[in-house]
Design a protein around this motif. Structure first.
Motif, mmCIF file in Angstrom:
data_model
loop_
_atom_site.group_PDB
_atom_site.id
_atom_site.type_symbol
_atom_site.label_atom_id
_atom_site.label_comp_id
_atom_site.label_asym_id
_atom_site.label_seq_id
_atom_site.Cartn_x
_atom_site.Cartn_y
_atom_site.Cartn_z
ATOM 1 N N LYS A 1 0.832 -1.214 0.000
ATOM 2 C CA LYS A 1 0.000 0.000 0.000
ATOM 3 C C LYS A 1 0.860 1.255 0.000
ATOM 4 N N ALA A 2 1.942 1.226 0.776
ATOM 5 C CA ALA A 2 2.831 2.391 0.825
ATOM 6 C C ALA A 2 3.514 2.626 -0.513
ATOM 7 N N MET A 3 3.921 1.562 -1.197
ATOM 8 C CA MET A 3 4.564 1.714 -2.499
ATOM 9 C C MET A 3 3.605 2.265 -3.535
ATOM 10 N N HIS A 4 2.338 1.840 -3.492
ATOM 11 C CA HIS A 4 1.345 2.385 -4.420
ATOM 12 C C HIS A 4 1.156 3.883 -4.183
ATOM 13 N N GLU A 5 1.131 4.275 -2.924
ATOM 14 C CA GLU A 5 0.957 5.699 -2.614
ATOM 15 C C GLU A 5 2.182 6.510 -3.034
ATOM 16 N N ILE A 6 3.373 5.950 -2.817
ATOM 17 C CA ILE A 6 4.596 6.645 -3.223
ATOM 18 C C ILE A 6 4.657 6.797 -4.739
ATOM 19 N N LYS A 7 4.284 5.741 -5.474
ATOM 20 C CA LYS A 7 4.284 5.829 -6.931
ATOM 21 C C LYS A 7 3.268 6.855 -7.427
ATOM 22 N N TYR B 1 4.796 10.228 -6.754
ATOM 23 C CA TYR B 1 5.900 10.476 -7.681
ATOM 24 C C TYR B 1 5.396 10.786 -9.081
ATOM 25 N N ALA B 2 4.310 10.133 -9.479
ATOM 26 C CA ALA B 2 3.735 10.430 -10.794
ATOM 27 C C ALA B 2 3.250 11.876 -10.854
ATOM 28 N N VAL B 3 2.647 12.343 -9.770
ATOM 29 C CA VAL B 3 2.202 13.741 -9.723
ATOM 30 C C VAL B 3 3.400 14.677 -9.755
#
Length: 252
Positions: free
Chosen positions: A221-227, A230-232
């Motif tokens: 879940k944390a990696m999805h939020e970080i990605k 980062y995309a933004v």
């Protein structure tokens, strides 16, 4: 008699058909099980693992005795290593002992005890102490040197790859990690930092191995939020940074 023969033939035919149906059902159930097996293995392979690892934690740490120590496979050795590191940290950090002074004092104490013991045996009629010949073995030193050389060369290769400007994401992550490390280094000296890392190596891997599934689900879940963040950031900031020389306009 004819009716009896007909009934016997019917019972034979029923048994044959039952066997055929039973064989079909068993083969179909076995085929269903075989069909389910790859799906289960594919589900296991699709499970998110921290840092994309595919091996157990013991193999990630290199296997062998070091991994056994970090994962507390042998509690006596692990506790002894952690105790020795704690004593060293207390001596040099809290009591402000110096390494050369400690080595000299230990040698003075050991030599004095052995010297007095060897001379006292002549008066008490006992055998002198057996002092073993201490020699550093060649193979462990060469293995350690080769492993250290491999890790240093790999670090140099990573730094060279980052400096070449091929991967902006890796560059930013390394810069952030070095910046955090410099801040931590300003808070404490090298010995305290080394002791903190040593304690973390004796606590984090064993806790992760114990609560592996929970940590992996949370990190996913944390990696999805970080990605997502980062995309933004990439769309708003990084994509607007010019890269490389500007293309010359084509002549008419």
């Amino acid at each position: 008699m004819a009716e009896h023969e007909e009934k016997h033939e019917e019972t034979l035919m029923e048994k044959i058909t039952e066997k055929i149906h039973g064989h079909d059902s068993s083969s179909s159930s076995s085929s269903d099980d075989e069909d389910n097996k790859p799906s289960e293995s594919s589900i296991k392979s699709n499970v998110f693992r921290l840092f994309g690892r595919e091996k157990p934690v013991h193999q990630v740490l290199g296997g062998g005795k070091p991994a056994d120590i970090f994962l507390w496979r042998n509690k006596k050795i692990s506790a002894g290593a952690l105790g020795v590191a704690t004593v060293i940290w207390v001596l040099f950090e809290l009591l402000e002992y110096y390494l050369l002074t400690l080595v000299c004092h230990l040698l003075i104490l050991a030599l004095a005890i052995l010297f007095l013991w060897s001379n006292a045996t002549t008066f008490i009629n006992k055998s002198p102490p057996r002092i073993p010949e201490v020699q550093i073995p060649k193979e462990p030193v060469l293995e350690f040197a080769q492993a250290l050389r491999f890790e240093i060369n790999r670090a140099f290769a990573v730094l060279r790859d980052i400096a070449s400007g091929r991967d902006l994401k890796k560059f930013l992550s390394v810069i952030a990690g070095l910046w955090v490390l410099s801040i931590v280094g300003s808070w404490c000296n090298f010995l305290t930092l080394f002791y903190i890392v040593f304690v973390l190596l004796h606590s984090v891997p064993v806790l992760y191995e114990k609560y592996e599934d929970k940590v992996d689900s949370f990190s996913e879940k944390a990696m999805h939020e970080i990605k997502k963040q980062y995309a933004v950031f990439d769309a708003k900031v990084l994509s607007k940074i010019p890269r490389g020389p500007l293309k010359e306009k084509k002549k008419d």
